[in-house]
Design a protein around this motif. Structure first.
Motif, PDB file in Angstrom:
ATOM      1  N   GLU A  82       0.677  -0.808   0.001  1.00 13.78           N
ATOM      2  CA  GLU A  82       0.003   0.001  -0.316  1.00 13.78           C
ATOM      3  C   GLU A  82       0.927   1.377  -0.106  1.00 13.78           C
ATOM      4  OE1 GLU A  82      -3.447   2.171   2.709  1.00 13.78           O
ATOM      5  OE2 GLU A  82      -1.691   0.935   3.433  1.00 13.78           O
ATOM      6  N   TYR A  83       1.942   1.613   0.574  1.00  9.77           N
ATOM      7  CA  TYR A  83       2.296   2.474   0.975  1.00  9.77           C
ATOM      8  C   TYR A  83       3.439   2.702  -0.281  1.00  9.77           C
ATOM      9  CZ  TYR A  83       6.776   5.006   1.720  1.00  9.77           C
ATOM     10  OH  TYR A  83       8.071   6.297   1.256  1.00  9.77           O
ATOM     11  N   ILE A  86       0.814   3.833  -3.070  1.00  7.65           N
ATOM     12  CA  ILE A  86       0.527   5.382  -2.709  1.00  7.65           C
ATOM     13  C   ILE A  86       1.758   6.422  -3.035  1.00  7.65           C
ATOM     14  CG2 ILE A  86       0.254   7.453  -0.980  1.00  7.65           C
ATOM     15  CD1 ILE A  86      -1.241   5.257   0.662  1.00  7.65           C
ATOM     16  N   ASN A  94      -6.438   9.670  -1.373  1.00 10.18           N
ATOM     17  CA  ASN A  94      -5.401   9.018  -0.643  1.00 10.18           C
ATOM     18  C   ASN A  94      -5.231  10.474   0.444  1.00 10.18           C
ATOM     19  OD1 ASN A  94      -5.243   6.124  -2.545  1.00 10.18           O
ATOM     20  ND2 ASN A  94      -5.573   5.969   0.193  1.00 10.18           N
ATOM     21  N   VAL A  95      -5.248   9.773   2.122  1.00  9.27           N
ATOM     22  CA  VAL A  95      -4.585  10.275   2.648  1.00  9.27           C
ATOM     23  C   VAL A  95      -2.912  11.046   2.336  1.00  9.27           C
ATOM     24  CG1 VAL A  95      -3.531  11.409   4.744  1.00  9.27           C
ATOM     25  CG2 VAL A  95      -5.928  10.455   4.968  1.00  9.27           C
ATOM     26  N   LYS A  96      -2.427  12.051   1.497  1.00  4.63           N
ATOM     27  CA  LYS A  96      -1.215  12.815   1.418  1.00  4.63           C
ATOM     28  C   LYS A  96      -0.744  13.668   2.873  1.00  4.63           C
ATOM     29  CE  LYS A  96      -2.084  13.431  -2.857  1.00  4.63           C
ATOM     30  NZ  LYS A  96      -3.286  12.774  -3.039  1.00  4.63           N
ATOM     31  N   TYR A  97       0.879  13.343   3.386  1.00  2.00           N
ATOM     32  CA  TYR A  97       0.744  14.656   4.430  1.00  2.00           C
ATOM     33  C   TYR A  97       1.669  15.129   3.598  1.00  2.00           C
ATOM     34  CZ  TYR A  97      -1.354  11.789   8.446  1.00  2.00           C
ATOM     35  OH  TYR A  97      -1.945  11.094   9.125  1.00  2.00           O
ATOM     36  N   THR A 289      -2.585  17.972   6.391  1.00  2.00           N
ATOM     37  CA  THR A 289      -3.491  16.613   5.027  1.00  2.00           C
ATOM     38  C   THR A 289      -5.139  17.301   5.351  1.00  2.00           C
ATOM     39  OG1 THR A 289      -4.016  14.445   4.548  1.00  2.00           O
ATOM     40  CG2 THR A 289      -3.717  14.958   6.662  1.00  2.00           C
ATOM     41  N   GLU A 302      -1.184   5.938  11.612  1.00  2.00           N
ATOM     42  CA  GLU A 302      -0.830   4.780  10.558  1.00  2.00           C
ATOM     43  C   GLU A 302      -0.090   5.224   9.410  1.00  2.00           C
ATOM     44  OE1 GLU A 302      -2.463   1.085   7.797  1.00  2.00           O
ATOM     45  OE2 GLU A 302      -2.504   1.044   9.681  1.00  2.00           O
ATOM     46  N   HIS A 303      -0.555   6.031   8.506  1.00  4.16           N
ATOM     47  CA  HIS A 303      -0.081   6.738   7.544  1.00  4.16           C
ATOM     48  C   HIS A 303       1.146   7.257   7.581  1.00  4.16           C
ATOM     49  CE1 HIS A 303      -3.478   5.313   4.604  1.00  4.16           C
ATOM     50  NE2 HIS A 303      -4.293   6.061   5.476  1.00  4.16           N
ATOM     51  N   GLN A 306       4.151   5.670   7.942  1.00  2.00           N
ATOM     52  CA  GLN A 306       4.174   4.791   6.680  1.00  2.00           C
ATOM     53  C   GLN A 306       4.915   5.861   6.054  1.00  2.00           C
ATOM     54  OE1 GLN A 306       0.463   4.319   4.928  1.00  2.00           O
ATOM     55  NE2 GLN A 306       0.834   1.775   4.815  1.00  2.00           N
ATOM     56  N   GLN A 307       4.399   7.270   6.014  1.00  2.00           N
ATOM     57  CA  GLN A 307       5.565   8.255   5.093  1.00  2.00           C
ATOM     58  C   GLN A 307       6.465   8.514   6.461  1.00  2.00           C
ATOM     59  OE1 GLN A 307       3.107  10.996   3.492  1.00  2.00           O
ATOM     60  NE2 GLN A 307       5.004  13.162   4.498  1.00  2.00           N
TER      61      GLN A 307
END
Length: 703
Positions: A82-83, A86, A94-97, A289, A302-303, A306-307
């Protein structure tokens, strides 16, 4: 707007196993990536009654035109995939910081023979030790300035280092004792590397041992009545302690941990991270975000994880990560972090003591960041929406142009003719999709013909991508008559595009020319607009609007209209078009200047057959400048290693043919530069157009 039932998988097609799924729109662009412990159960949630879906989820499934999935073995594999997807596809839902800035790091280039201490931003490089991130670059420079007194590590660039080695004179820092001057061999490569390793150890928090060692050496110097050396050591200790005071102790027992806090509302979320190393706050960063999907605090965490750790390994992932809420489930995430570090990682919510108190501080920072972001953006959201609506109304479009592409031509009196394409989505620049063009079809200055070529090339690539993805089934290219052959003149003019097989293999990525705009803006008036519209008509494209923005009166021209559309000077739509046009002009002229500068850096040695870059550098290093090389004899040139007599004769002949130009002039200062520089080096801005007129007067020379 698509009906989700039109692409819903049939019963039994979706496996009941872990995996990652992708939703794509009508252009095959990936708009959402998700993971699931059970693909069947998760995807079934998207195909229920639209009235029961969250508004953001409803918007996503009605924008999508297809869904596909990939089965994996474990939830950890799903998290990793998934990471990766994305990051690869950059899906809009998708949530993107978004970093509000590029955070600087203190970097030590241990991968070089003589390691260098410097400020670095962006992607991390292999073999470089990083410390931070810091909030400001000046904070790094202040710290380094204090520590160079004790650890005189090299800080100069490669050019300065090579110049000092060539002249045998160190830079100013070498004279004042803040550099050990490896460039002039005051210190051996081994000793300098050891000095850099001590610098890294101190920055990593192992400060006590080194301070005790300095204090012991200071006491010994005082006992031996070497008071000057003792005083220098005393000052060194003071400098190190001052550098340490910049990071107060916040956690006992030299704790290594990252603390992550989240502040959110219905639409947006702000994340703040404190990096604690050795019990001290070594860095801080923040992200904001849009909540484009229905998401919990644990999922936001969690997102963020990942970032934060998606590309980190080893000690860059700390032993302990403190968060406000745990992801659900927490096991796969903790296992993934442990795999990134190579050792056990504790992921938990602090409950009491110093860590909970520090988490409250991080939470306050996150809350303040969210308030500040909303204050800055509140009017911006409204303004951009109003600007797009005004453009739609003025141009008679069916809907607001969410994707706008703008094209500009740039040249210097007909030389180095180039073009730019900039992309704005939802009123904001999307710089990853900017493109540059070299005009190949003809030589000379013709903005109208250049615009026709650029529009043709850009949208021919778009049509080729549509054909490659199977959106056409008749096997014929739009815009071509049945049975018509390809135009050989277009290929000869450089307009022919590569076959579909040379395009991106994996569709769905936000790259190249795969996605059409709703509006094409050209920099110019009626002739340029007519050329752009003619190019689209020739390709058979009739669903993209075209307009031009003329600079003289800022009027908007439409194809086929004798009179322009005049927007009010206070119009937000006009202001947005001006911003897009100016950005296209900036991007084009930057490219054109770069090409011109490259041409000005050419050397007569470039025309010598068989003379590569290595031997050219050897010649310049041996003689010191091109001017001295011109006056050298064949025998003197033969003294350079690797240069034979035949090559030397060819070099002399080439230099004799090249007539030296007049003296180089620094257009910024008016200084006349002597011809003593190596080929490729520039002082000031050689090649820039010289003019004393106003900016508007200079546009006739360079645009």
């Amino acid at each position: 707007m698509a009906d989700p039932s039109s692409y819903r998988p049939r019963p039994g097609e979706i496996p009941d196993s872990p995996g990652v799924y992708r939703f794509r729109d009508e252009h095959r662009r990936v708009i959402y990536v998700g993971k699931a412990k059970s693909l069947r159960q998760r995807l079934a949630n998207y195909f229920q009654d639209l009235a029961g879906l969250h508004p953001r989820t409803r918007s996503m499934v009605t924008t999508a035109a297809s869904v596909e999935w990939t089965v994996v073995s474990t939830e950890v594999e799903a998290l990793q995939l998934e990471y990766s997807w994305i990051k690869e596809y950059d899906p809009r839902f998708n949530v993107k910081y978004r970093d509000d800035k590029s955070y600087p790091y203190l970097a030590v280039t241990m991968n070089e023979e003589f390691p260098r201490v410097q400020v670095m931003r962006g992607h991390k490089k292999k073999g470089v030790r990083y410390f931070g991130p810091y909030a400001h670059a000046w904070a790094i420079r202040d710290t380094v300035d204090l520590m160079l007194r004790v650890f005189p590590v090299r800080t100069c660039s490669a050019g300065v280092f090579k110049n000092a080695a060539r002249t045998g004179r160190p830079c100013l820092l070498g004279y004042i004792g803040k550099c050990s001057a490896p460039c002039v061999e005051r210190i051996s490569p081994e000793d300098h590397r050891e000095l850099a390793e001590e610098f890294c150890d101190f920055m990593a928090g192992r400060t006590g041992t080194y301070l005790h060692r300095l204090e012991r050496r200071m006491a010994e110097a005082a006992e031996e009545m070497e008071y000057e050396r003792a005083a220098r050591l005393r000052d060194d200790i003071g400098a190190l302690k001052k550098a340490m005071e910049k990071n107060a102790v916040v956690l006992a027992d030299a704790t290594d941990a990252d603390l992550i806090a989240v502040a959110e509302d219905e639409l947006e979320a702000a994340v703040q991270i404190f990096h604690v190393r050795g019990g001290r706050v070594r860095g801080q960063r923040g992200w904001v975000t849009d909540k484009v999907e229905e998401i919990t605090t644990g999922a936001l965490v969690e997102h963020a994880l990942q970032q934060l750790y998606g590309e980190e390994t080893g000690d860059a992932v700390p032993r302990e990560v403190l968060v406000p809420a745990l992801p659900d489930p927490v096991g796969p995430v903790q296992e993934w972090l442990t795999g990134r570090r190579g050792a056990n990682v504790s992921l938990r919510v602090p409950q009491r003591g110093d860590k909970k108190a520090l988490m409250e501080t991080v939470q306050r920072n996150a809350q303040q960041a969210l308030v500040l972001h909303k204050t800055k953006r509140a009017s911006d959201l409204t303004t951009r929406s109003r600007a797009l609506e005004e453009i739609s109304d003025a141009l008679g479009l069916d809907s607001a142009p969410l994707r706008i592409e703008c094209y500009d031509i740039s040249h210097l009196q007909g030389d180095d003719v180039v073009a730019s394409m900039v992309v704005f989505e939802d009123g904001l620049a999307r710089k990853s999709e900017y493109r540059r063009f070299q005009i190949k079809g003809f030589a000379g200055q013709d903005d109208v013909r250049s615009m026709h070529e650029v529009i043709t090339r850009r949208f021919r690539r778009y049509l080729a991508e549509k054909e490659r993805t199977g959106e056409w089934t008749d096997g014929e290219e739009p815009g071509a008559e049945p049975g018509a052959q390809a135009d050989p003149g277009a290929a000869a003019a450089g307009l022919a595009e590569p076959p579909a097989s040379t395009l991106t293999e994996d569709d769905g990525r936000p790259k190249r020319f795969a996605y059409p705009p709703q509006l094409v803006v050209v920099d110019g008036g009626a002739p340029q607009v007519a050329a752009a519209q003619r190019a689209l008509d020739e390709l058979g494209i009739d669903d993209i609007a075209v307009c031009g923005l003329a600079k003289r009166l800022e009027e908007v021209w439409l194809p086929g209209d004798d009179d322009p559309v005049v927007l009010p000077r206070t119009s937000e739509g006009l202001y947005l078009l001006q911003r897009i046009r100016d950005e296209a002009h900036r991007f084009a002229i930057t490219y054109q200047r770069a090409k011109r500068a490259k041409r000005f850096r050419s050397s007569p040695l470039d025309d010598v057959p068989g003379l590569g870059e290595t031997r050219k550098q050897a010649l310049i290093k041996h003689f010191g400048s091109l001017k001295r090389l011109r006056s050298a004899t064949i025998e003197q040139i033969c003294d350079v290693p690797g240069i034979g007599r035949k090559t030397a004769e060819t070099i002399v002949a080439a230099l004799a043919r090249a007539v030296p130009g007049g003296p180089a002039v620094n257009t910024a200062t008016g200084e006349i530069m002597d011809d003593t520089e190596e080929p490729g080096q520039q002082t000031g801005s050689p090649g820039e157009p010289v003019s004393t007129g106003a900016p508007d007067e200079r546009r006739g020379q360079e645009r």
